[in-house]
Design a protein around this motif. Structure first.
Motif, PDB file in Angstrom:
ATOM      1  N   TYR A   1       7.293  37.870   0.317  1.00 23.02           N
ATOM      2  CA  TYR A   1       7.342  39.337   0.278  1.00 23.02           C
ATOM      3  C   TYR A   1       5.983  39.919  -0.088  1.00 23.02           C
ATOM      4  CZ  TYR A   1       8.145  44.038  -1.389  1.00 23.02           C
ATOM      5  OH  TYR A   1       8.043  45.397  -1.589  1.00 23.02           O
ATOM      6  N   THR A   2       5.303  39.308  -1.044  1.00 26.26           N
ATOM      7  CA  THR A   2       4.008  39.804  -1.505  1.00 26.26           C
ATOM      8  C   THR A   2       3.021  39.932  -0.350  1.00 26.26           C
ATOM      9  OG1 THR A   2       4.294  38.878  -3.716  1.00 26.26           O
ATOM     10  CG2 THR A   2       2.032  39.318  -3.000  1.00 26.26           C
ATOM     11  N   PHE A   3       2.940  38.905   0.480  1.00 23.99           N
ATOM     12  CA  PHE A   3       1.962  38.909   1.568  1.00 23.99           C
ATOM     13  C   PHE A   3       2.496  39.553   2.850  1.00 23.99           C
ATOM     14  CE2 PHE A   3       0.490  34.961  -0.791  1.00 23.99           C
ATOM     15  CZ  PHE A   3      -0.505  35.640  -1.473  1.00 23.99           C
TER      16      PHE A   3
ATOM     17  N   PRO B   1      19.027  47.802   4.689  1.00 20.42           N
ATOM     18  CA  PRO B   1      19.207  47.042   5.932  1.00 20.42           C
ATOM     19  C   PRO B   1      17.929  46.916   6.752  1.00 20.42           C
ATOM     20  CG  PRO B   1      21.061  48.506   5.597  1.00 20.42           C
ATOM     21  CD  PRO B   1      20.055  48.851   4.523  1.00 20.42           C
ATOM     22  N   ALA B   2      17.121  47.987   6.796  1.00 18.75           N
ATOM     23  CA  ALA B   2      15.903  47.952   7.607  1.00 18.75           C
ATOM     24  C   ALA B   2      14.935  46.879   7.137  1.00 18.75           C
ATOM     25  CB  ALA B   2      15.216  49.311   7.581  1.00 18.75           C
ATOM     26  N   ALA B   3      14.923  46.594   5.829  1.00 17.43           N
ATOM     27  CA  ALA B   3      14.014  45.575   5.290  1.00 17.43           C
ATOM     28  C   ALA B   3      14.397  44.185   5.763  1.00 17.43           C
ATOM     29  CB  ALA B   3      14.016  45.623   3.761  1.00 17.43           C
TER      30      ALA B   3
ATOM     31  N   ASN C   1      -0.874  41.020   3.723  1.00 13.45           N
ATOM     32  CA  ASN C   1      -2.006  40.432   4.438  1.00 13.45           C
ATOM     33  C   ASN C   1      -1.459  39.337   5.353  1.00 13.45           C
ATOM     34  OD1 ASN C   1      -4.255  38.474   4.960  1.00 13.45           O
ATOM     35  ND2 ASN C   1      -5.420  39.957   3.735  1.00 13.45           N
ATOM     36  N   SER C   2      -1.540  39.546   6.660  1.00 17.05           N
ATOM     37  CA  SER C   2      -0.951  38.610   7.619  1.00 17.05           C
ATOM     38  C   SER C   2      -1.633  37.243   7.567  1.00 17.05           C
ATOM     39  CB  SER C   2      -1.040  39.180   9.036  1.00 17.05           C
ATOM     40  OG  SER C   2      -2.389  39.452   9.391  1.00 17.05           O
ATOM     41  N   MET C   3      -2.928  37.206   7.285  1.00 18.35           N
ATOM     42  CA  MET C   3      -3.633  35.926   7.210  1.00 18.35           C
ATOM     43  C   MET C   3      -3.158  35.121   5.999  1.00 18.35           C
ATOM     44  SD  MET C   3      -7.527  36.988   8.252  1.00 18.35           S
ATOM     45  CE  MET C   3      -8.106  35.308   7.929  1.00 18.35           C
ATOM     46  N   HIS C   4      -3.008  35.786   4.867  1.00 18.40           N
ATOM     47  CA  HIS C   4      -2.536  35.094   3.673  1.00 18.40           C
ATOM     48  C   HIS C   4      -1.090  34.626   3.853  1.00 18.40           C
ATOM     49  CE1 HIS C   4      -5.688  37.565   1.224  1.00 18.40           C
ATOM     50  NE2 HIS C   4      -6.228  36.543   1.876  1.00 18.40           N
ATOM     51  N   LEU C   5      -0.270  35.447   4.515  1.00 16.45           N
ATOM     52  CA  LEU C   5       1.110  35.062   4.783  1.00 16.45           C
ATOM     53  C   LEU C   5       1.154  33.817   5.661  1.00 16.45           C
ATOM     54  CD1 LEU C   5       4.163  35.663   4.615  1.00 16.45           C
ATOM     55  CD2 LEU C   5       3.893  37.116   6.650  1.00 16.45           C
ATOM     56  N   GLU C   6       0.316  33.805   6.698  1.00 16.85           N
ATOM     57  CA  GLU C   6       0.285  32.647   7.593  1.00 16.85           C
ATOM     58  C   GLU C   6      -0.215  31.400   6.866  1.00 16.85           C
ATOM     59  OE1 GLU C   6       0.883  30.279  10.695  1.00 16.85           O
ATOM     60  OE2 GLU C   6       1.525  32.382  10.551  1.00 16.85           O
ATOM     61  N   THR C   7      -1.218  31.560   6.022  1.00 19.42           N
ATOM     62  CA  THR C   7      -1.716  30.425   5.232  1.00 19.42           C
ATOM     63  C   THR C   7      -0.599  29.831   4.389  1.00 19.42           C
ATOM     64  OG1 THR C   7      -3.967  31.306   5.121  1.00 19.42           O
ATOM     65  CG2 THR C   7      -3.327  29.740   3.405  1.00 19.42           C
ATOM     66  N   PHE C   8       0.173  30.703   3.749  1.00 20.36           N
ATOM     67  CA  PHE C   8       1.244  30.241   2.871  1.00 20.36           C
ATOM     68  C   PHE C   8       2.356  29.553   3.653  1.00 20.36           C
ATOM     69  CE2 PHE C   8       5.354  31.319   0.805  1.00 20.36           C
ATOM     70  CZ  PHE C   8       5.236  30.448  -0.267  1.00 20.36           C
ATOM     71  N   LEU C   9       2.844  30.199   4.718  1.00 21.20           N
ATOM     72  CA  LEU C   9       3.949  29.628   5.493  1.00 21.20           C
ATOM     73  C   LEU C   9       3.537  28.314   6.176  1.00 21.20           C
ATOM     74  CD1 LEU C   9       5.468  32.865   7.053  1.00 21.20           C
ATOM     75  CD2 LEU C   9       6.462  31.447   5.264  1.00 21.20           C
TER      76      LEU C   9
ATOM     77  N   LEU D   1      12.654  37.714  -0.995  1.00 15.82           N
ATOM     78  CA  LEU D   1      11.890  37.460   0.230  1.00 15.82           C
ATOM     79  C   LEU D   1      11.768  38.720   1.087  1.00 15.82           C
ATOM     80  CD1 LEU D   1      12.179  34.338   2.460  1.00 15.82           C
ATOM     81  CD2 LEU D   1      12.318  36.582   3.512  1.00 15.82           C
ATOM     82  N   PHE D   2      12.883  39.430   1.266  1.00 16.25           N
ATOM     83  CA  PHE D   2      12.893  40.579   2.160  1.00 16.25           C
ATOM     84  C   PHE D   2      12.396  41.875   1.506  1.00 16.25           C
ATOM     85  CE2 PHE D   2      16.378  38.060   4.225  1.00 16.25           C
ATOM     86  CZ  PHE D   2      15.670  37.769   5.393  1.00 16.25           C
ATOM     87  N   ALA D   3      12.668  42.029   0.201  1.00 17.88           N
ATOM     88  CA  ALA D   3      12.378  43.325  -0.418  1.00 17.88           C
ATOM     89  C   ALA D   3      11.754  43.237  -1.803  1.00 17.88           C
ATOM     90  CB  ALA D   3      13.666  44.151  -0.500  1.00 17.88           C
ATOM     91  N   GLY D   4      11.503  42.040  -2.305  1.00 17.64           N
ATOM     92  CA  GLY D   4      10.944  41.907  -3.637  1.00 17.64           C
ATOM     93  C   GLY D   4      11.890  42.383  -4.712  1.00 17.64           C
ATOM     94  N   GLN D   5      13.196  42.394  -4.431  1.00 18.41           N
ATOM     95  CA  GLN D   5      14.200  42.917  -5.348  1.00 18.41           C
ATOM     96  C   GLN D   5      14.982  41.787  -6.005  1.00 18.41           C
ATOM     97  OE1 GLN D   5      14.811  45.921  -6.365  1.00 18.41           O
ATOM     98  NE2 GLN D   5      13.799  47.259  -4.904  1.00 18.41           N
TER      99      GLN D   5
END
Length: 494
Positions: free
Chosen positions: A374-376, A326-328, A383-391, A314-318
């Motif tokens: 993480y992807t969005f 930590p910054a991620a 992409n903030s719009m795609h992230l908002e759509t998903f959440l 979620l945070f780093a795609g790892q």
């Protein structure tokens, strides 16, 4: 047994020996299974300068016989992780020293650096294990002096160095910290563009406070930051290799879930403790086990190991929490809260027998969802719009996680039936003609249950494609490329 000084010698003999001023080291004499050993405590810098490693690379550089190799190849990535740990420790050593002196002038600077390096309640290093090859077995020919209080002073001559048996990555980490970071930073007054620490704000020129901090850290490495050393005496390479094997293979590995539970220095684990546990956001009970749950005995709990992995994605795609910076995490606490609240509110999640009621009880589904966040949010597809759509879809229960939802078993259905069950989905998933393994699980038509396979990475990818289709989100770029290449092959064959 008291050790004594060597007999008197001539000035000519001393000159030929080349060691006019021996290097004194305070040691304690001990015995391991009857073999005499010494124990010492040395500053980081002194240990590094007085030691060597008998791995293939260093032995070849020194022009020595390959038979003298008694250590594995150096893993730079592993050494770098330890170096960042050491750097954090040196900063905390400076913090403690200033606090003892009631000096608050660097409080803000140190707090900012530790925020980015990662919080940690306590730090310590495992003792190094070394051997002095250039002496008789048991060290009977080493020069030493025993003081009246019982302490022993050891004098190392020219060529008498510590050959590291266990601890080469810690030794290399010292090199990275001292010679690769602290010395260059204090001399140039600039951070390297890539190094053990680079401020997230991108400012490479050190402030006056940062200059003082790193100078104090370098001084700590020279003086009051020490490493414990167990010194074996006069072992040959065969004995060194046996000792290396025993020290590295007789220890029992700590289970991942327990390690994650104890390690609050990792930013992912810290988020889980501070947010998911202390704020009681995670509905499902968290258990300290690595083994897969027995399907019919599911009590709704989730393994800490799986939650750690989901948060790392979620945070780093790892897939490795050790690689998450930590910054991620520190800048995404609210995002993490929102995601896990939405997960916890999905019907039947965290309830007994949840396996039979929702596919979300299977960790791979949560990981697929975390990967999409993480992807969005932070990948090349940000992409903030795609992230908002998903959440929003998660929060409003627009994704049906019941087993009978045909999209979860779409890869198990014949190609001819897929469009009937999920119109338009054929263009949103990997085509069968692409040559990839598309078996992501098994559909039990009698019990009406979809069980996903444990090959998480492939399953996550395909589940992510299905979820994108459901929410009308863009196709995965790699999938688009696969589809284009597949079409080319078909047209060429025609």
């Amino acid at each position: 047994m008291k050790m004594t000084l060597e007999a008197e010698t001539t000035l000519g003999d001393i000159a030929e020996g080349g060691n006019v001023v021996p290097d004194p080291i305070s040691v304690l004499v001990g015995y391991q299974f009857g073999q005499k050993t010494l124990n010492a405590t040395l500053p980081f810098l002194k240990f590094y300068e007085n030691s060597e490693v008998a791995n293939e690379h260093r032995v070849a550089e020194r022009g020595e016989d390959a038979e003298s190799v008694s250590n594995r190849r150096l893993d730079k990535e592993h050494a770098t992780r330890i170096a960042k740990y050491m750097l954090k420790g040196l900063v905390m050593a400076v913090q403690r020293k200033l606090k003892a002196a009631s000096d608050t002038s660097l409080d803000d600077v140190i707090a900012a650096v530790l925020r980015e390096l990662g919080e940690q309640p306590y730090l310590a290093l495992q003792a190094m294990t070394v051997n002095i090859r250039e002496c008789a077995p048991g060290g009977t020919d080493l020069r030493a002096r025993q003081l009246e209080n019982g302490a022993t002073i050891l004098y190392l001559g020219s060529g008498q160095i510590f050959w590291v048996v266990d601890g080469q990555h810690r030794r290399e980490a010292m090199n990275m910290v001292i010679n690769g970071f602290l010395r260059p930073v204090t001399s140039t007054k600039r951070y390297p563009k890539k190094g053990l620490y680079v401020p997230t704000n991108g400012e490479l020129v050190l402030s006056s406070g940062e200059r003082r901090l790193w100078n104090l850290a370098l001084e700590a490495a020279r003086s009051n930051c020490t490493v414990d050393v167990t010194i074996h005496l006069g072992l040959d390479p065969v004995q060194e290799r046996q000792l290396f094997h025993d020290l590295n293979n007789l220890a029992k590995t700590v289970e991942k879930s327990i390690a994650n539970s104890f390690d609050t220095g990792n930013p992912v684990n810290l988020f889980i403790r501070k947010v998911l546990e202390e704020e009681k956001i995670l509905k499902a009970p968290l258990v300290e086990q690595d083994a897969n749950h027995i399907w019919n005995l599911n009590n709704g709990s989730v393994s800490r190991k799986d939650i750690v992995l989901a948060c790392s994605l979620l945070f780093a795609g790892q897939t490795d929490p050790k690689k998450v910076k930590p910054a991620a995490v520190n800048t995404c606490y609210d995002l993490g809260r929102r995601f896990w609240r939405a997960i916890s509110r999905v019907p039947h999640f965290g309830e007994p027998a949840s396996n039979d009621k929702t596919v979300l009880a299977q960790p791979v589904v949560i990981k697929a969802l975390a990967q999409l966040v993480y992807t969005f949010n932070a990948s090349r597809e940000e992409n903030s719009m795609h992230l908002e759509t998903f959440l929003s879809a998660l929060e409003k229960h627009q994704i049906d996680f019941t087993h009978t939802n045909p999209m979860w078993r779409i890869f198990e259905e014949p190609t001819s039936k897929r469009e009937e069950l999920c119109p338009g989905i054929s263009d949103a998933i990997t085509p069968e003609t692409a040559g990839f393994n598309l078996t992501i699980g098994s559909w039990d038509s009698v019990k009406q249950v979809m069980r996903f396979s444990t090959n998480s990475r492939d399953v996550q990818r395909h589940l992510g494609d299905v979820i994108r289709w459901k929410l009308g989100l863009p196709k995965r770029p790699a999938l688009v490329k696969v589809q284009q290449e597949t079409m080319k092959k078909v047209s060429t064959a025609a």
